[in-house]
Design a protein around this motif. Structure first.
Motif, PDB file in Angstrom:
ATOM      1  N   THR A  11     -31.339 -35.614  -4.815  1.00 44.91           N
ATOM      2  CA  THR A  11     -30.061 -35.607  -5.412  1.00 44.91           C
ATOM      3  C   THR A  11     -30.638 -36.071  -6.639  1.00 44.91           C
ATOM      4  O   THR A  11     -31.558 -36.817  -6.996  1.00 44.91           O
ATOM      5  N   GLU A  12     -29.674 -36.354  -7.559  1.00 43.83           N
ATOM      6  CA  GLU A  12     -29.898 -36.809  -9.042  1.00 43.83           C
ATOM      7  C   GLU A  12     -30.250 -38.060  -8.914  1.00 43.83           C
ATOM      8  O   GLU A  12     -30.896 -38.859  -9.537  1.00 43.83           O
ATOM      9  N   ALA A  23     -18.631 -29.516 -11.161  1.00 41.56           N
ATOM     10  CA  ALA A  23     -18.772 -30.455 -12.021  1.00 41.56           C
ATOM     11  C   ALA A  23     -17.978 -31.758 -11.874  1.00 41.56           C
ATOM     12  O   ALA A  23     -18.515 -32.872 -12.010  1.00 41.56           O
ATOM     13  N   SER A  24     -16.714 -31.406 -11.925  1.00 48.42           N
ATOM     14  CA  SER A  24     -15.839 -32.787 -12.126  1.00 48.42           C
ATOM     15  C   SER A  24     -15.334 -33.087 -10.781  1.00 48.42           C
ATOM     16  O   SER A  24     -14.672 -34.108 -10.630  1.00 48.42           O
ATOM     17  N   LEU A  25     -15.932 -32.491  -9.503  1.00 54.23           N
ATOM     18  CA  LEU A  25     -15.409 -32.988  -8.247  1.00 54.23           C
ATOM     19  C   LEU A  25     -16.645 -34.413  -7.977  1.00 54.23           C
ATOM     20  O   LEU A  25     -17.538 -34.349  -8.425  1.00 54.23           O
ATOM     21  N   PRO A  26     -15.965 -35.226  -6.990  1.00 54.93           N
ATOM     22  CA  PRO A  26     -16.896 -36.337  -6.666  1.00 54.93           C
ATOM     23  C   PRO A  26     -18.113 -35.733  -6.011  1.00 54.93           C
ATOM     24  O   PRO A  26     -18.178 -34.926  -5.017  1.00 54.93           O
ATOM     25  N   PRO A  27     -19.479 -36.327  -6.401  1.00 51.55           N
ATOM     26  CA  PRO A  27     -20.563 -35.607  -5.987  1.00 51.55           C
ATOM     27  C   PRO A  27     -20.652 -35.548  -4.365  1.00 51.55           C
ATOM     28  O   PRO A  27     -21.277 -34.836  -3.886  1.00 51.55           O
ATOM     29  N   GLU A  28     -20.245 -36.638  -3.629  1.00 50.71           N
ATOM     30  CA  GLU A  28     -20.222 -36.754  -2.399  1.00 50.71           C
ATOM     31  C   GLU A  28     -19.724 -35.697  -1.670  1.00 50.71           C
ATOM     32  O   GLU A  28     -19.928 -35.590  -0.485  1.00 50.71           O
ATOM     33  N   ARG A  29     -18.741 -34.921  -2.319  1.00 54.52           N
ATOM     34  CA  ARG A  29     -17.898 -33.756  -1.559  1.00 54.52           C
ATOM     35  C   ARG A  29     -18.788 -32.414  -1.981  1.00 54.52           C
ATOM     36  O   ARG A  29     -18.059 -31.487  -1.367  1.00 54.52           O
TER      37      ARG A  29
END
Ligand code: FES
Length: 312
Positions: free
Chosen positions: A286-287, A203-209
């Motif tokens: 995606t969100e 959850a805390s990672l950049p979503p693109e990764r």
């Protein structure tokens, strides 16, 4: 269907080739799936597991689902080598970011299949990678021979986790994510509980990764009903009743968009939304795409607004 192979307990492999062996199959990229057209109008999507440089065959792996709605049972019990089968073009809802400096793959059970094509591509790119492959036991883990061939190659690291073997434990996703190399992209595919735990752990990672592909529904379809759907192109409207999905309502009036999984996981039934706010229940968008409210999966999603205008 040129070959069927036993890969593990409840997992069969299928190799699909064109009827004319001189014909090249349409190209695919890592993470793609194809849709098989099965008897009785069933359509099922399966990830391609072979190396994307191959154009003479498509390879898939199929787990016999204890709750099969007909697809995997047919594949296991009736589909045989030599059968002629209709398939759709490859589609990709699980694309790799090829600029990543390191890839980490997390596979649960049959979720190994898209990872195999991704690993082949990652090797070709000379990007270092690590795989965490979780299965109940070694007996339940398919394609171990393919993975064994990578072990020891530069940049490759295969970690196996069998939680039901003596001394086994569930894969510790928090530890896997905490140990990600700088800038690594992470890909996961597997049963819904594994993916839900993965979503929490990342959850805390950049979503693109962070990338994932579900192969079963996470949420129930929206069937609260009581909204009006206007079909802009066919100039018709209908009321979706409580207990009815939007797809059921469309089929009932003879408007049948293309659909396949009916679970919000394959992306086949995507329709443009011209007005209104969908109640998104799929695992494809995606969100950010969901927040755009300009498209929806009609097999499982409904409406938050009193009405929807669709490009149908
Ligand atoms: Fe697969 Fe709707 S039919 S997402």
């Amino acid at each position: 269907m040129r070959a069927t192979t036993y890969e593990a307990k409840n997992i069969l492999g299928f190799e699909v080739v064109p009827l004319d062996p001189k014909t090249a199959l349409p190209a695919f990229n890592a993470g793609s799936h194809i849709e098989l057209h099965l008897p009785g109008g069933l359509r099922r999507s399966y990830s391609l597991l072979n190396d994307p440089i191959e154009n003479h065959r498509y390879c898939i792996g199929v787990n016999l689902d204890a709750h099969s709605r007909g697809g995997s049972r047919f594949m296991h019990e009736q589909l045989r080598t030599g059968a002629v089968i209709t398939i759709g073009l490859p589609r990709n809802l699980f694309e790799m970011d090829e600029s990543a400096p390191f890839n980490v793959f997390i596979a649960g059970g049959i979720g190994i299949t898209p990872m195999l094509s991704m690993i082949a591509r990652t090797q070709a790119l000379a990007t270092p990678w690590r795989l965490h492959y979780a299965a109940r036991t070694r007996e339940h883990a398919g394609f171990l021979d393919v993975l064994a061939a990578y072990q020891g190659q530069p940049g490759a690291d295969v970690q196996l986790n069998f939680d039901q073997e003596p001394g086994g434990r569930m894969l510790d996703l928090n530890a896997v994510i905490a140990a990600l190399p700088d800038g690594a992209h992470v890909y996961a595919c597997g049963p819904t509980p594994l993916l839900q735990a993965y979503e929490k752990a990342t959850a805390s990672l950049p979503p693109e990764r962070v990338h994932r592909e579900y192969f079963a529904a996470k949420e129930a379809a929206a069937t609260d009903g009581s909204y009006i759907v206007t079909l802009a192109r066919s100039q018709r409207s209908l009321q979706i009743k409580p207990g009815q999905s939007l797809l059921d309502g469309l089929i009932a009036i003879g408007v049948e968009p293309t659909f396949s999984c009916q679970q919000g996981i394959c992306g086949t039934c995507e329709v443009k939304v011209l007005e209104g706010t969908p109640d998104h229940r799929d695992m494809v968008l995606t969100e950010a795409e969901k927040a755009g409210n300009d498209r929806m999966m009609v097999c499982c999603s409904g409406a938050k607004s009193a009405g929807l205008v669709l490009d149908l």
